[in-house]
Design a protein around this motif. Structure first.
Motif, PDB file in Angstrom:
ATOM      1  N   LEU A   1      27.958  34.326   4.467  1.00 32.42           N
ATOM      2  CA  LEU A   1      27.285  33.785   3.282  1.00 32.42           C
ATOM      3  C   LEU A   1      27.016  32.293   3.432  1.00 32.42           C
ATOM      4  CD1 LEU A   1      29.284  35.652   0.477  1.00 32.42           C
ATOM      5  CD2 LEU A   1      26.963  36.153   1.278  1.00 32.42           C
ATOM      6  N   LEU A   2      27.970  31.568   3.996  1.00 31.99           N
ATOM      7  CA  LEU A   2      27.809  30.120   4.142  1.00 31.99           C
ATOM      8  C   LEU A   2      26.693  29.769   5.111  1.00 31.99           C
ATOM      9  CD1 LEU A   2      31.536  28.920   4.224  1.00 31.99           C
ATOM     10  CD2 LEU A   2      29.874  28.578   2.382  1.00 31.99           C
ATOM     11  N   ILE A   3      26.545  30.540   6.184  1.00 31.81           N
ATOM     12  CA  ILE A   3      25.525  30.184   7.179  1.00 31.81           C
ATOM     13  C   ILE A   3      24.155  30.802   6.872  1.00 31.81           C
ATOM     14  CG2 ILE A   3      27.234  29.873   9.004  1.00 31.81           C
ATOM     15  CD1 ILE A   3      26.310  32.484  10.244  1.00 31.81           C
ATOM     16  N   ASN A   4      24.079  31.539   5.775  1.00 28.25           N
ATOM     17  CA  ASN A   4      22.792  32.129   5.405  1.00 28.25           C
ATOM     18  C   ASN A   4      22.275  31.684   4.044  1.00 28.25           C
ATOM     19  OD1 ASN A   4      21.738  34.383   7.383  1.00 28.25           O
ATOM     20  ND2 ASN A   4      23.973  34.560   7.372  1.00 28.25           N
ATOM     21  N   PHE A   5      23.154  31.266   3.139  1.00 28.22           N
ATOM     22  CA  PHE A   5      22.723  31.054   1.763  1.00 28.22           C
ATOM     23  C   PHE A   5      23.215  29.736   1.165  1.00 28.22           C
ATOM     24  CE2 PHE A   5      23.148  35.676   2.408  1.00 28.22           C
ATOM     25  CZ  PHE A   5      21.815  36.034   2.235  1.00 28.22           C
TER      26      PHE A   5
ATOM     27  N   TYR B   1      26.129  26.750  11.092  1.00 25.85           N
ATOM     28  CA  TYR B   1      25.913  27.721  12.171  1.00 25.85           C
ATOM     29  C   TYR B   1      26.062  27.042  13.523  1.00 25.85           C
ATOM     30  CZ  TYR B   1      23.597  30.911  15.377  1.00 25.85           C
ATOM     31  OH  TYR B   1      23.318  31.713  16.442  1.00 25.85           O
ATOM     32  N   HIS B   2      25.449  25.908  13.699  1.00 25.55           N
ATOM     33  CA  HIS B   2      25.535  25.201  14.978  1.00 25.55           C
ATOM     34  C   HIS B   2      26.948  24.697  15.253  1.00 25.55           C
ATOM     35  CE1 HIS B   2      21.365  25.432  16.149  1.00 25.55           C
ATOM     36  NE2 HIS B   2      20.980  25.017  14.955  1.00 25.55           N
ATOM     37  N   PHE B   3      27.739  24.482  14.224  1.00 27.65           N
ATOM     38  CA  PHE B   3      29.134  24.086  14.393  1.00 27.65           C
ATOM     39  C   PHE B   3      29.989  25.274  14.859  1.00 27.65           C
ATOM     40  CE2 PHE B   3      33.462  23.579  12.734  1.00 27.65           C
ATOM     41  CZ  PHE B   3      33.794  22.334  13.221  1.00 27.65           C
ATOM     42  N   MET B   4      29.638  26.492  14.424  1.00 22.71           N
ATOM     43  CA  MET B   4      30.455  27.680  14.678  1.00 22.71           C
ATOM     44  C   MET B   4      30.078  28.414  15.963  1.00 22.71           C
ATOM     45  SD  MET B   4      32.482  27.876  11.943  1.00 22.71           S
ATOM     46  CE  MET B   4      33.045  29.553  11.687  1.00 22.71           C
TER      47      MET B   4
ATOM     48  N   ARG C   1      34.934  26.038  19.674  1.00 13.20           N
ATOM     49  CA  ARG C   1      33.890  27.054  19.797  1.00 13.20           C
ATOM     50  C   ARG C   1      34.357  28.281  20.599  1.00 13.20           C
ATOM     51  NH1 ARG C   1      28.813  24.893  18.382  1.00 13.20           N
ATOM     52  NH2 ARG C   1      28.819  22.630  18.109  1.00 13.20           N
ATOM     53  N   LEU C   2      35.521  28.212  21.208  1.00  8.19           N
ATOM     54  CA  LEU C   2      36.101  29.402  21.827  1.00  8.19           C
ATOM     55  C   LEU C   2      36.675  30.350  20.768  1.00  8.19           C
ATOM     56  CD1 LEU C   2      37.936  27.722  24.829  1.00  8.19           C
ATOM     57  CD2 LEU C   2      35.925  29.217  24.975  1.00  8.19           C
ATOM     58  N   PHE C   3      36.937  29.832  19.562  1.00  3.85           N
ATOM     59  CA  PHE C   3      37.531  30.626  18.491  1.00  3.85           C
ATOM     60  C   PHE C   3      36.547  30.963  17.372  1.00  3.85           C
ATOM     61  CE2 PHE C   3      41.065  28.351  20.456  1.00  3.85           C
ATOM     62  CZ  PHE C   3      42.010  29.360  20.600  1.00  3.85           C
ATOM     63  N   THR C   4      35.719  29.991  16.980  1.00  2.78           N
ATOM     64  CA  THR C   4      34.881  30.190  15.793  1.00  2.78           C
ATOM     65  C   THR C   4      33.894  31.354  15.897  1.00  2.78           C
ATOM     66  OG1 THR C   4      33.436  28.405  16.623  1.00  2.78           O
ATOM     67  CG2 THR C   4      35.080  27.836  14.937  1.00  2.78           C
ATOM     68  N   PRO C   5      33.370  31.709  17.084  1.00  3.95           N
ATOM     69  CA  PRO C   5      32.469  32.865  17.115  1.00  3.95           C
ATOM     70  C   PRO C   5      33.116  34.168  16.651  1.00  3.95           C
ATOM     71  CG  PRO C   5      32.248  31.593  19.128  1.00  3.95           C
ATOM     72  CD  PRO C   5      33.429  31.037  18.401  1.00  3.95           C
ATOM     73  N   ILE C   6      34.446  34.250  16.713  1.00  6.11           N
ATOM     74  CA  ILE C   6      35.154  35.496  16.372  1.00  6.11           C
ATOM     75  C   ILE C   6      34.949  35.867  14.906  1.00  6.11           C
ATOM     76  CG2 ILE C   6      37.444  36.571  16.241  1.00  6.11           C
ATOM     77  CD1 ILE C   6      38.283  34.846  18.620  1.00  6.11           C
ATOM     78  N   ILE C   7      34.672  34.898  14.048  1.00  7.06           N
ATOM     79  CA  ILE C   7      34.468  35.204  12.630  1.00  7.06           C
ATOM     80  C   ILE C   7      33.035  34.902  12.178  1.00  7.06           C
ATOM     81  CG2 ILE C   7      36.887  34.908  11.958  1.00  7.06           C
ATOM     82  CD1 ILE C   7      36.082  32.079  10.938  1.00  7.06           C
ATOM     83  N   THR C   8      32.118  34.706  13.116  1.00  9.51           N
ATOM     84  CA  THR C   8      30.768  34.274  12.773  1.00  9.51           C
ATOM     85  C   THR C   8      29.738  35.362  13.051  1.00  9.51           C
ATOM     86  OG1 THR C   8      31.394  31.995  13.335  1.00  9.51           O
ATOM     87  CG2 THR C   8      29.043  32.476  13.138  1.00  9.51           C
ATOM     88  N   HIS C   9      28.936  35.689  12.039  1.00 11.51           N
ATOM     89  CA  HIS C   9      27.839  36.654  12.175  1.00 11.51           C
ATOM     90  C   HIS C   9      26.646  36.119  11.394  1.00 11.51           C
ATOM     91  CE1 HIS C   9      31.603  38.925  12.630  1.00 11.51           C
ATOM     92  NE2 HIS C   9      30.944  39.636  13.525  1.00 11.51           N
ATOM     93  N   GLU C  10      25.486  36.157  12.009  1.00 10.84           N
ATOM     94  CA  GLU C  10      24.282  35.653  11.341  1.00 10.84           C
ATOM     95  C   GLU C  10      23.491  36.774  10.692  1.00 10.84           C
ATOM     96  OE1 GLU C  10      20.582  32.632  12.321  1.00 10.84           O
ATOM     97  OE2 GLU C  10      21.419  33.862  13.931  1.00 10.84           O
ATOM     98  N   ALA C  11      23.415  37.939  11.348  1.00  7.88           N
ATOM     99  CA  ALA C  11      22.641  39.064  10.837  1.00  7.88           C
ATOM    100  C   ALA C  11      23.534  40.016  10.041  1.00  7.88           C
ATOM    101  CB  ALA C  11      21.984  39.812  11.993  1.00  7.88           C
TER     102      ALA C  11
ATOM    103  N   TYR D   1      24.010  29.458  27.631  1.00  6.84           N
ATOM    104  CA  TYR D   1      24.299  30.667  26.850  1.00  6.84           C
ATOM    105  C   TYR D   1      25.066  30.328  25.576  1.00  6.84           C
ATOM    106  CZ  TYR D   1      25.375  35.556  25.922  1.00  6.84           C
ATOM    107  OH  TYR D   1      25.443  36.796  25.355  1.00  6.84           O
ATOM    108  N   ALA D   2      24.702  30.989  24.483  1.00 10.20           N
ATOM    109  CA  ALA D   2      25.401  30.827  23.204  1.00 10.20           C
ATOM    110  C   ALA D   2      25.594  32.204  22.576  1.00 10.20           C
ATOM    111  CB  ALA D   2      24.612  29.924  22.271  1.00 10.20           C
ATOM    112  N   HIS D   3      26.675  32.376  21.817  1.00  6.90           N
ATOM    113  CA  HIS D   3      26.996  33.703  21.285  1.00  6.90           C
ATOM    114  C   HIS D   3      27.813  33.573  20.010  1.00  6.90           C
ATOM    115  CE1 HIS D   3      31.256  33.422  22.643  1.00  6.90           C
ATOM    116  NE2 HIS D   3      30.719  32.580  23.499  1.00  6.90           N
ATOM    117  N   ILE D   4      27.778  34.640  19.199  1.00  3.17           N
ATOM    118  CA  ILE D   4      28.629  34.753  18.013  1.00  3.17           C
ATOM    119  C   ILE D   4      29.038  36.211  17.875  1.00  3.17           C
ATOM    120  CG2 ILE D   4      27.683  32.813  16.704  1.00  3.17           C
ATOM    121  CD1 ILE D   4      25.886  34.808  15.238  1.00  3.17           C
ATOM    122  N   GLY D   5      30.054  36.454  17.062  1.00  2.00           N
ATOM    123  CA  GLY D   5      30.436  37.818  16.734  1.00  2.00           C
ATOM    124  C   GLY D   5      31.859  38.164  17.123  1.00  2.00           C
TER     125      GLY D   5
END
Length: 201
Positions: free
Chosen positions: A30-34, A42-45, A59-69, A119-123
């Motif tokens: 919700l925070l990175i979309n609304f 988003y760029h921080f996570m 950034r080795l940890f934050t992608p674990i709780i980050t989803h954009e879609a 390369y960049a990733h989330i999820g």
């Protein structure tokens, strides 16, 4: 084991770590979309190899709780609801956190070392594959925890997940594979400490 029939209140009371992780998924989504600061957050996570090499190790940890879609969020959260509670019940809160976050960290380190600097990733997929890795170890070394019916469910879902890993170009293949390996590697350590505690009692 993998079929959930609890009420919402019972689920949150029995499985506080899984509940917290899913809540974190939703809040970050919700925070990175609304929100007005969605782009900067988003760029921080995001797990950017370039910025991790530059010293931004969170950034080795934050992608674990980050989803954009939304689809990504729903799929990973649903997977966590299905496969997280049984392990949290078996391992306890601390060991579950070590296994889940540890496997996600291993997956993200592998992504850093094996994929390009750009390369960049989330999820949460790497951490969720870590749960599969723990289960696979248990199938071969601690069968008392998983009956035949749930073994079949686990292996079918794992097989489908591995196949789809290689069919979608947007999936972080290294993250999935090394999440699975990481979970299996951490499992004997986690379960050994659990059994030592049981013997002391």
């Amino acid at each position: 084991m993998f079929i959930r029939d609890e009420s919402f209140q019972t689920f949150t009371r029995r499985y506080p770590v899984v509940t917290f992780l899913i809540a974190a998924h939703i809040i970050v989504f919700l925070l990175i979309n609304f929100t007005p600061f969605s782009t900067s957050l988003y760029h921080f996570m995001v797990g950017s190899n370039y910025y991790i090499y530059a010293g931004e190790y969170w950034r080795l940890f934050t992608p674990i709780i980050t989803h954009e879609a939304a689809g990504h969020l729903i799929f990973n959260s649903f997977s966590l609801v299905l496969f997280g509670p049984a392990l949290e019940g078996i391992l306890g809160k601390v060991r579950f956190i070590i296994g889940y976050v540890g496997a996600g960290l291993i997956a993200n380190i592998a992504t850093l070392l094996l994929l390009p600097l750009s390369y960049a990733h989330i999820g949460a997929s790497g951490a969720i594959f870590g749960l599969f890795g723990i289960y696979v170890y248990m199938l071969y070394n601690h069968r008392q925890y998983i009956d035949r019916a749930n073994t079949q469910i686990l292996l079918v879902v794992l097989g489908i997940s591995l196949v789809t890993t290689f069919l979608n170009a947007r999936i972080n293949v290294m993250g999935h594979i090394f999440g699975l390996i990481g979970g299996a590697a951490l499992a004997p350590i986690i379960l050994a400490s659990l059994h030592r505690k049981s013997k002391r009692w």
